[in-house]
Each structure stands twice: as structure tokens, then as C-alpha cells.
Scaffold this active site. Structure first.
Site, PDB file in Angstrom:
ATOM      1  N   CYS A  21       0.817  -1.215   0.000  1.00 22.02           N
ATOM      2  CA  CYS A  21       0.000   0.000   0.000  1.00 22.02           C
ATOM      3  C   CYS A  21       0.852   1.267   0.000  1.00 22.02           C
ATOM      4  CB  CYS A  21      -0.870   0.027   1.241  1.00 22.02           C
ATOM      5  SG  CYS A  21      -1.826  -1.464   1.463  1.00 22.02           S
TER       6      CYS A  21
ATOM      7  N   ARG B 229       4.821   0.729  -6.155  1.00 15.96           N
ATOM      8  CA  ARG B 229       4.657  -0.198  -5.035  1.00 15.96           C
ATOM      9  C   ARG B 229       3.582  -1.249  -5.319  1.00 15.96           C
ATOM     10  NH1 ARG B 229       6.630   1.775  -0.147  1.00 15.96           N
ATOM     11  NH2 ARG B 229       4.962   0.862   1.069  1.00 15.96           N
TER      12      ARG B 229
ATOM     13  N   TRP C 213      -3.018  -2.408  -1.672  1.00 19.80           N
ATOM     14  CA  TRP C 213      -2.628  -3.717  -2.205  1.00 19.80           C
ATOM     15  C   TRP C 213      -3.238  -4.721  -1.240  1.00 19.80           C
ATOM     16  CZ3 TRP C 213       0.765  -7.951  -1.253  1.00 19.80           C
ATOM     17  CH2 TRP C 213       1.041  -8.707  -2.399  1.00 19.80           C
TER      18      TRP C 213
ATOM     19  N   ASN D 234      -1.206   0.907   6.161  1.00 18.70           N
ATOM     20  CA  ASN D 234      -0.378  -0.062   5.423  1.00 18.70           C
ATOM     21  C   ASN D 234       0.161  -1.028   6.473  1.00 18.70           C
ATOM     22  OD1 ASN D 234       1.529  -1.411   3.910  1.00 18.70           O
ATOM     23  ND2 ASN D 234       2.936   0.317   3.798  1.00 18.70           N
ATOM     24  N   GLY D 235       0.109  -2.339   6.178  1.00 21.33           N
ATOM     25  CA  GLY D 235       0.600  -3.337   7.127  1.00 21.33           C
ATOM     26  C   GLY D 235      -0.474  -4.352   7.451  1.00 21.33           C
TER      27      GLY D 235
ATOM     28  N   GLU E 119      17.061 -23.099  -8.910  1.00 16.94           N
ATOM     29  CA  GLU E 119      16.635 -21.702  -8.831  1.00 16.94           C
ATOM     30  C   GLU E 119      17.815 -20.750  -9.036  1.00 16.94           C
ATOM     31  OE1 GLU E 119      14.038 -20.134  -9.007  1.00 16.94           O
ATOM     32  OE2 GLU E 119      14.367 -18.209  -8.028  1.00 16.94           O
TER      33      GLU E 119
ATOM     34  N   LYS F 206      17.964 -17.996 -11.956  1.00 15.80           N
ATOM     35  CA  LYS F 206      18.155 -16.558 -11.677  1.00 15.80           C
ATOM     36  C   LYS F 206      19.249 -15.987 -12.563  1.00 15.80           C
ATOM     37  CE  LYS F 206      15.506 -15.820 -10.058  1.00 15.80           C
ATOM     38  NZ  LYS F 206      14.183 -16.087  -9.634  1.00 15.80           N
TER      39      LYS F 206
ATOM     40  N   GLU G  54      18.329 -15.906 -16.309  1.00 20.92           N
ATOM     41  CA  GLU G  54      17.227 -14.974 -16.515  1.00 20.92           C
ATOM     42  C   GLU G  54      17.707 -13.531 -16.630  1.00 20.92           C
ATOM     43  OE1 GLU G  54      14.797 -15.581 -13.029  1.00 20.92           O
ATOM     44  OE2 GLU G  54      13.086 -14.766 -14.080  1.00 20.92           O
TER      45      GLU G  54
ATOM     46  N   HIS H 256      26.330 -38.699 -14.343  1.00 19.59           N
ATOM     47  CA  HIS H 256      25.499 -39.350 -15.360  1.00 19.59           C
ATOM     48  C   HIS H 256      25.436 -38.525 -16.650  1.00 19.59           C
ATOM     49  CE1 HIS H 256      24.374 -42.423 -12.529  1.00 19.59           C
ATOM     50  NE2 HIS H 256      24.117 -41.466 -11.649  1.00 19.59           N
TER      51      HIS H 256
ATOM     52  N   LYS I  69       6.806 -10.268 -16.294  1.00 25.45           N
ATOM     53  CA  LYS I  69       6.607 -10.563 -14.864  1.00 25.45           C
ATOM     54  C   LYS I  69       5.488 -11.574 -14.673  1.00 25.45           C
ATOM     55  CE  LYS I  69       7.338 -10.239 -10.538  1.00 25.45           C
ATOM     56  NZ  LYS I  69       8.501 -11.043 -10.089  1.00 25.45           N
TER      57      LYS I  69
END
Ligand code: F6R
Length: 612
Positions: free
Chosen positions: A2, A27, A74, A100-101, A484, A488, A491, A508, A607
């Protein structure tokens, strides 16, 4: 996350607030609202969607005034609807607040306020604060009522209040959510972040947790929650606007890497209570988990980074809950005619909640009678809405294309789920249970420690930045860390080819490529397969490969096996993929940065992948 704005001054108030809110758009948000005080009283306007909708509403029905508050929401508690949008008002409509929170104890406060006769309109945790202040106003002046209400809150908050009784003052406070004060010429501001006000002033007062502020056109008056005055001089902001949006970091990705301690705190909030050694979920999720059959089968579906979180989930659930788990790429699952029935739970993992393949997988599973539990970051998203229950990760919006905090918060949500089910099914109790609960509670602090290795990681990244091929290796819980880590790197640095493997798979096939100086990132943290990983390191080194080893602090023996060493704090093996992800994200970031890559917007990537 938020965005909050408060304004006291003589400029046109709705335009000023809208302009400041638009500078917080990065944000992320799904609705917006404004409350302005004028001779008619408090006027509130809210709209779902983008600020443009709110701006149009204000054009049709303009609101004048010289003091007001605004918010971009948000969603965390309650769907992104107009009713749930901020500002929220009390029963009398004479005070309005933005927040916010997450207010952790909102359910118990709401029950108390309902019993005292208050009427609620929204599903948010925020609205209780307006009613709480209203309640204290019955016996106290507004500044004291505001502080007394703050003292009742548990959890995180940045709040700003405007009251018809106080035409010249706003009230604000924060705890673990951002709020700053801007001091301009003949005008003052509250804001979630510096970019909101940078065009109007560079003079900023940073607030600490548990401080209350009364803001007039002359400036802020800070006090403790007991009302004791606090003196603080404004700071002069030297950043330009672009840097300010990223909180002073050069890229959103780096900012988001550094946000992980706070993001994980939010994922754990209200769910993990180390003092009571308890793991819990909201009522709906608990009811869902209670319906799982003793012989329930679980299929985890996801794409990309979220799939890697799913692989960690498989290890966790099978080891601690003794429940059979398959993990599937959503794009495969939807086309392979999977076996599904009422005793199957499909766990969909998705940051955005909009990924086309994951959504199609969820719909297919539903058609075949399976139950759907989703782990998701975006409230009210398509996949969340299509699910029977949702565990929101509450990591805050992720802007960089490469996922970082969303990943570690997904793994954290899976750890919570694992602990909850393991306890419920009697697989964990006593000291092992308490050890894991404490271990999970400790994760945000351990991430902070892991982040301190940033300068060393940057130096190691510089050493290998010219390499064009990397392997990543791990075993057990850190196979997905290897997958991952490699994702990263390739990407965000499209000049590089990187592959992640289970370390035992090297011999292998992939080992055939190893030659002098070939960089191999190996996750060799403290674990039940540590010795096996060390053997794999030696296999690489025997072929002159260079091992960049991520190991646990205090492991002196590993030094002689590593060409470069990065250490992370020790933790239970089950949580090690969260901690080991941190150096691996930083390494990818600094290799890409050294190669001059477009880190936040890598070519060919989006995204949210809403097409097949
Ligand atoms: C990689 C990345 C992607 C996403 C994938 C799924 O950094 O972000 O691989 O993880 O596109 O997206 P969500 O989680 O939104 O379903």
C-alpha cells in the site's frame, strides 16, 4: 504494498494527493481512495483499479479542502473491492484513516468493538483502527485517543488519520511499515516513501517504530506513545527520483533481495507463534486442511521459480507429514491427463496468481473433483479466486521480473503448512517440534545475517563475471536451490548459460563438460548429505572445475574444497533452501551487473505470464 499520502497546505488538495500517490504506483496496488476535509465535513472517494479511475471520479465530483489523506491499496485482508479500499471511517463518518501493514489482533479487537456497538462495513483489518479511535474519543482528546488506539495494535502498521474535529492537523504513526514526513514551504506531507514528495520537498523526517506524529502546516510534532516529546531534525534527500523509487538501491531486484527479512516476517505473521510453540492459519484454511483424508495425495503445480518452491515443498511434506507428493510443471500437468480424484489435493504455487498454465491446471483439477489449495502473493487474483483455500504469502509486490522475495516467502508458506500438518497428524511433537518452530521464527534474522556477505559475494561475482557457462549443484532440500540459482542467473544475464542439477546426477552426463576454470556453484550447507556433496565437489575439482561453495558458518573443513567460499548462518536442513537462496540471488545479481545487463527487465521475459 500500500501507498499512503497525507497533506496539509494551501495547494489544491485532491490534485496534490493524487500526484503524490501516482509517484508511489511502483509499489503496486489494486484500488485507491482519498478523504478530504472541508466545510461540509469529510468527503471520501474510492475506486477499484488504477488511480485514473479515482482521478475521473474526482473530476466528476470535485472535492476542495486544505487537508486530506490518500491511499493506494494492495489487498491483504479482504478482496480488492471499493468497500475494502481505504480510507476507512468510523461509525460517525467524522474521522478517516489509511493504513499499510497487517494488524495481527484485528479479529479480537473487532469482536470487542462489535460488542460495544460499532458497525463495520469492510472486511479489512484496517477499519478496526477507525472504530478504536472513535471509542477512545469518548473519554480523551484526539491526540491521546490516537495514541491509546495505537497501543492496542499488534502487528505492522503505518497509519494516518484525519478528523473533522481537527481541521488543521493530521495524525500518523508507524510500526514495521514505512512512513515518513516531508516538510515543504508552507506545506507538509506524510508518505510511505520519499518519491511521493520529492518534487515538493527534499526535507524529510524519518520516523521510528512506536512514535506518534501530529502534523500541521508548520511541521511535525513527534512524541512517544506515552506523549513524551521527541526532537528530530529533518534529513536532506540527495537522491534523484529514479533512485528514490528503488529506496536508494540501483535496481528493484536488489531492493527486493534486501526486503526478504521483512517479507518473511509478513508470511509468518499471525501464523507462527514461537512463544506458544504454535502454528496456525485462518479459519478457512484450517477448515480446508481438516478435510484432508488420512490417505490424501498431494500434487504441487507451478511454473518457473514457483515450481522450484514446489520441489522444496515436496521434500518438506514427504519428510515431515509422510504424505505422498508429486510436483509437476503446470504446463505439463494440464496436458498429461493426470490421475485426480476427491482424495487429491492440488497445491498451486504462484506469485502473481495469474499464470495461464497454473490457472488451467487448477481448473482441470477442479473439474476432476480435486481440492485446490493455493499459495499466492496477490489477493483476489484469478487463481486465488478459483481455489478452495489460499495461503497468502504477504511478501509485498514484486516488481523486478526475477523473483526473489516471492520465492523465499513461498518456501516459508510451505514450511508453515508442513509444520501445521505434521503436528496435526502426530508426526512432530515435544522438543523436535519446538526446535523447528523456533528455527522457522529465526529465519528472518538469519536472512539478515546472510545478506551481510554481500561485499564478498560481489567480489566473487566479479571474478567469474566473464564466464559464459555455469553449473549449480545441490542435494536434497538444496536441489531446488541449485535449479533456482541457475534460473536466476540465466534470466537476468542472458549472455550466460546456467544449469542446475542434483549433484548426484553430475556423473550421469553433465560432468563431461567440466574443464579448466568452469564455474560450479555448490550448495554444501550443513545437512544429512553433506559428505556426499563434498565428494561431488571433489569430482568437479578433479576435472579442474572451479567450485564456488555456499557452506554453513563455522565449517572450516570446507575451505580446502572450495575455490571461492560463501558462508551462511546455520539452520535446520528444512529451512536451509531459504537461507541458501540469498547468496545465490546476490551472486546472480552481481554477475549480471558486472555484465551490464538490464536486470529488472531482462529481454524476452514478462513478470506475469498470462499466455500459454
Ligand atoms: C523467475 C520467475 C518466473 C515465475 C513464473 C511463475 O524469476 O519469476 O519463473 O516464477 O513465471 O510465475 P507466478 O509465480 O506468478 O505463477
Amino acid at each position: 504494498m500500500c501507498g499512503i499520502v497525507g497533506y496539509v497546505g494551501s495547494a489544491p488538495v485532491s490534485e496534490t494527493i493524487l500526484d503524490a500517490l501516482s509517484r508511489l504506483e511502483y509499489r503496486g496496488y489494486d484500488s485507491a481512495g482519498i478523504a478530504i476535509l472541508n466545510s461540509k465535513g469529510l468527503e471520501v472517494r474510492k475506486r477499484t483499479g488504477k488511480l485514473k479511475a479515482l482521478a475521473e471520479a474526482l473530476q466528476q465530483e470535485p472535492v476542495e479542502g486544505h487537508i486530506g489523506i490518500g491511499h493506494t491499496r494492495w489487498a491483504t485482508h479482504g478482496e480488492p473491492t471499493e468497500v475494502n479500499a481505504h480510507p476507512h471511517t468510523d461509525c460517525t463518518g467524522t474521522l478517516a484513516i489509511v493504513h499499510n501493514g497487517i494488524i495481527e489482533n484485528y479479529a479480537e479487537l473487532k469482536e470487542r468493538l462489535l460488542a460495544q456497538g460499532h458497525t463495520f462495513r469492510s472486511q479489512t483489518d484496517t477499519e478496526i483502527f477507525a472504530h478504536l479511535v472513535e471509542e477512545f474519543l469518548k473519554a480523551h482528546p484526539i491526540d491521546a485517543a490516537f495514541r491509546l488506539a495505537l497501543k492496542e495494535l499488534k502487528g505492522s502498521y503505518a497509519v494516518v488519520l484525519v478528523s473533522a474535529r481537527e481541521p488543521h492537523r493530521l495524525f500518523g504513526a508507524r510500526n514495521a511499515s514505512p512512513l515518513i514526513v516531508g516538510v515543504g514551504k508552507g506545506e507538509t506531507f506524510f508518505a510511505s516513501d520519499v518519491p511521493a514528495i520529492l518534487e515538493r520537498t527534499r526535507s524529510v523526517v524519518y520516523l521510528n517504530d512506536h512514535e506518534a506524529v501530529e502534523l500541521t502546516v508548520d511541521g511535525p510534532r513527534l512524541t512517544t506513545l506515552e506523549g513524551k516529546p521527541i526532537r528530530r531534525q529533518p534529513t536532506k534527500i540527495e537522491w534523484n527520483l529514479a533512485a528514490a523509487r528503488k529506496g536508494g538501491f540501483p535496481h528493484f531486484m536488489l531492493k527486493e533481495i534486501h526486503e526478504q527479512p521483512a517479507a518473511i516476517e509478513q508470511t509468518l505473521m499471525n501464523r507462527l507463534d514461537p512463544a506458544k510453540a504454535r502454528v496456525t492459519f485462518d479459519r478457512k484454511t484450517k477448515a480446508f486442511l481438516d478435510t484432508l483424508h488420512a490417505n490424501e495425495r498431494v500434487i504441487i503445480i507451478a511454473c518457473g521459480t514457483a515450481y522450484h518452491a514446489g520441489v522444496v515443498g515436496e521434500y518438506m511434506l514427504e519428510e515431515f507429514v509422510r504424505i505422498p507428493v508429486d510436483v509437476d510443471l503446470a504446463s505439463e500437468f494440464r496436458y498429461r491427463d493426470p490421475m485426480l480424484d476427491r482424495r487429491t489435493t492440488v497445491i498451486a504455487i504462484t506469485q502473481s496468481g495469474e499464470t495461464a498454465d497454473t490457472l488451467a491446471g487448477v481448473r482441470l483439477a477442479k473439474e476432476h473433483g480435486a481440492k485446490i489449495l493455493t499459495i499466492c502473493n496477490v489477493m483476489g487474483s484469478s487463481i486465488a479466486r478459483a481455489s478452495d483455500a489460499v495461503i497468502y504469502t504477504h511478501a509485498g509486490p514484486e516488481i523486478a521480473v526475477a523473483s526473489t522475495k516471492a520465492y523465499t516467502s513461498q518456501v516459508t508458506a510451505l514450511a508453515l503448512l508442513t509444520l501445521y500438518l505434521a503436528k496435526k497428524r502426530g508426526h512432530l511433537s515435544g522438543a523436535p517440534w519446538r526446535r523447528l518452530v523456533e528455527g522457522l521464527a529465526n529465519v528472518p534474522r538469519l536472512i539478515e545475517q546472510a545478506l551481510q556477505a554481500e561485499p564478498e559475494i560481489k567480489a566473487i561475482a566479479a571474478k567469474y563475471a566473464a564466464a559464459r557457462n555455469f553449473y549449480y549443484l545441490g542435494r536434497r532440500y538444496n536441489v531446488p536451490t541449485a535449479l533456482e540459482g541457475a534460473l536466476k542467473l540465466k534470466e537476468i544475464c542472458p549472455l550466460i548459460h546456467a544449469e542446475g542439477y542434483a549433484a548426484g546426477e553430475m556423473k550421469h552426463g553433465p560432468i563431461s563438460l567440466i574443464r579448466d576454470g568452469w564455474p560450479v556453484v555448490v550448495i554444501a550447507t550443513h545437512s544429512s548429505v553433506y559428505d556426499k556433496v563434498v565428494s561431488n565437489i571433489e569430482e568437479v575439482r578433479a576435472r579442474k572445475g572451479h567450485c564456488i561453495v555456499i557452506a554453513s558458518e563455522g565449517d572450516h573443513a570446507i575451505k580446502r574444497h572450495a575455490n571461492s567460499l560463501i558462508t551462511v548462518p546455520k539452520t535446520e536442513e528444512i529451512f536451509s533452501p531459504i537461507i541458501a537462496a540469498i547468496p545465490s540471488q546476490l551472486f546472480a545479481y552481481y554477475v549480471a551487473d558486472a555484465n551490464g545487463c538490464d536486470i529488472d527487465q531482462p529481454p524476452n521475459l514478462a513478470k506475469s505470464v498470462t499466455v500459454e
